[in-house]
Design a protein around this motif. Structure first.
Motif, PDB file in Angstrom:
ATOM      1  N   GLU A 183       0.843  -1.211   0.000  1.00  0.00           N
ATOM      2  CA  GLU A 183       0.000   0.000   0.000  1.00  0.00           C
ATOM      3  C   GLU A 183       0.872   1.252   0.000  1.00  0.00           C
ATOM      4  O   GLU A 183       0.621   2.197  -0.760  1.00  0.00           O
ATOM      5  N   ASP A 187       1.212   4.200  -2.764  1.00  0.00           N
ATOM      6  CA  ASP A 187       1.053   5.608  -2.397  1.00  0.00           C
ATOM      7  C   ASP A 187       2.244   6.433  -2.867  1.00  0.00           C
ATOM      8  O   ASP A 187       2.099   7.603  -3.255  1.00  0.00           O
ATOM      9  N   ARG A 220      -6.578  -0.231  -6.871  1.00  0.00           N
ATOM     10  CA  ARG A 220      -6.037   1.012  -7.437  1.00  0.00           C
ATOM     11  C   ARG A 220      -6.162   1.054  -8.959  1.00  0.00           C
ATOM     12  O   ARG A 220      -5.728   2.020  -9.585  1.00  0.00           O
TER      13      ARG A 220
END
Length: 524
Positions: A183, A187, A220
């Motif tokens: 994650e 990001d 995503r």
């Protein structure tokens, strides 16, 4: 660096397969402001590059969007001028790194040391990065290199950071820790997840672990990019595993360097795409592969993720019998191996395994063990694929609608594979000059599809508003020149390249300009 220029008299590919009449491209501050007939002065578009702007005369050459190398191992080598020249002379303006599940980030110092050791003969060492986040790594490319660098979050690196070299499936807590790292990597700008399921430690991962991580990138809208558990006769089984992961996670799937029996593979791929699965792949136009010798030759029951432990095991008489049984199954592989990088035994680079064995007075298997122990597993090789990877198969795979171009370039060693110097030029020579692709098709295969696959906004097309990553191709001259004997020979037929409107290659030479960036998905 202003990124403002007029490119005069270029011919652009059209969707119907033809080339346009000569056109001028007006580039302002790194983007295409307007495209008009050559010499037009009546543009009703504000803020275009006017007559006072610097000019680049195309002289009727074909203008294509900068090529995107969908699979390369240049995250460290991209800082080297000879590698930059190798890329740009093929028209490559963006590279996608972090491949095969092993690379430099996200890492602490110990994980970086492992990745740069295990993949020493593939990636080498980054000149300024020694551990940190994906964001930290991407920052190292900001205006320091002439091309753009995108990066996949590497599963093996993430797994090693959580489990070390453990030869087992991950626990729930360990999967959760890997998920958190992934994650954060996304990001920070990773454009997907890469897995290398023939490499360690990813080889020890079960589908439960892979599905959990695939769900993170699926959320995503980013892809799972995979070096499968096998190719050639194992290729269909490898595809089936990726499709099971995709069905369970909803992730888009991209297969790395696909090769093997095209009929069987495309039957599977076609059925999956017809059923609605988002499935693509890349390939390179050669019949030989290249990788680290340990992956090609050693069983995964050895602690291959721990070089010191593996070297000790290879010297242990207690495992000699079991290892001999494994090596007996590789007897057909030995004659097909040529050494690419052998630190400390550079005289062996470019020689076949049988020739090196003869010089050492040892069997092929004992020679492999000697090289692996002497180099602490830091050796690589070029190897001929079995007959299922035929010229016809390579051409057929390259012609499919789900295909992207990837060089799988490895720039380390005294006798590397020539694909890092020639793959994209060879695609143009073999597929456009010989009539299989139109120039529009070439732009799709070599640029647009990869830009879409990895979310590289503003790239892959030459239209007003697009980033001015632009290649001028001489259609009568473009071809690869690199061979297995002389692999470091740049391609010909591409002498002028812009990145964000900045000339980075002019008259076939580097300009010294460095407008490249670490690209993040959906960034311009």
């Amino acid at each position: 660096m202003t990124g403002t220029v007029q490119v005069r008299g270029a011919r652009l590919p059209q969707p119907d397969g033809t080339l346009s009449e000569p056109l001028d491209l007006h580039v302002v501050r790194g983007r295409i402001a307007a495209i008009a007939r050559a010499g037009a002065r009546d543009l009703a578009v504000p803020d275009v590059a006017g007559p006072e702007a610097p000019t680049l005369d195309a002289h009727g050459r074909v203008a294509l969007p900068g090529f995107v190398d969908a699979h390369t191992h240049a995250e460290a080598a991209v800082f080297e001028p000879d590698v930059q020249l190798a890329m740009l002379r093929q028209g490559i303006t963006t590279i996608v790194t972090g491949q095969d599940g092993v690379s430099f980030a996200p890492s602490d110092p110990a994980t970086y040391a492992w990745a740069s050791t295990y993949f020493a003969a593939i990636d080498g060492d980054h000149p300024v990065f020694a551990g940190g986040s994906v964001g930290d790594l991407l920052t190292t490319y900001h205006r320091t290199v002439p091309v753009n660098v995108a990066y996949l979050a590497p599963h093996g690196t993430i797994r090693y950071r959580v489990l070390g070299a453990a030869q087992r499936p991950a626990s729930d807590d360990e999967i959760a820790a890997m998920t958190d790292l992934l994650e954060q990597a996304l990001d920070d700008g990773a454009c997907g997840l890469s897995t290398g399921l023939e490499y360690v430690p990813a080889a020890y991962a079960d589908e439960r672990e892979l599905v959990a991580l695939a769900k993170v990138v699926a959320a995503r809208g980013l892809p799972h990019v995979s070096h499968m558990r096998g190719y050639e006769d194992k290729g269909v089984a490898g595809l089936d595993e990726l499709l099971r992961i995709a069905r369970a996670s909803g992730v888009a799937t991209h297969v790395s360097h696909l090769h093997g029996p095209a009929g069987d593979l495309l039957d599977r791929i076609g059925a999956a795409r017809a059923a609605g699965h988002d499935l693509t792949y890349d390939s390179y136009p050669y019949l030989r592969g290249c990788s680290i010798l340990s992956m090609v030759s050693l069983p995964t029951w050895l602690p291959v993720a721990d070089a010191a432990a593996t070297v000790a095991a290879l010297r242990d008489p207690a495992i000699a019998g079991r290892l001999s049984e494994h090596f007996a199954g590789l007897s057909d592989l030995w004659p097909r191996i040529t050494f690419a990088s052998v630190p400390g035994m550079e005289w062996a680079e470019g020689m076949t395994l049988p020739d090196v064995a003869a010089r050492l007075g040892r069997s092929a298997s004992d020679t492999v063990v000697e090289i692996l122990t002497t180099t602490a597993l830091r050796a690589s090789c070029v190897f001929a694929q079995p007959p299922t990877n035929s010229p016809e198969s390579v051409r057929t795979l390259a012609g499919y609608e789900g295909h992207l171009a990837g060089s799988d370039a490895i720039y380390r060693g005294g006798r590397p594979h020539p694909r890092g110097w020639g793959a994209f030029a060879r695609f143009l020579d073999e597929h456009v000059r010989r009539g299989a692709w139109s120039w529009w098709d070439a732009a799709e295969h070599l640029s647009a599809r990869a830009a879409r696959r990895f979310g590289l906004a503003g790239r892959g097309r030459l239209v007003p508003g697009a980033v001015a990553d632009l290649v001028l191709v001489d259609p009568g001259r473009v071809q690869d020149e690199a061979t297995y004997e002389l692999p470091r020979t740049p391609a010909t037929g591409i002498e002028d390249v812009l990145v964000a409107g900045i000339p980075v290659l002019a008259n076939g030479a580097l300009t010294g300009e460095t407008p490249g960036h670490g690209l993040r998905p959906a960034s311009g």
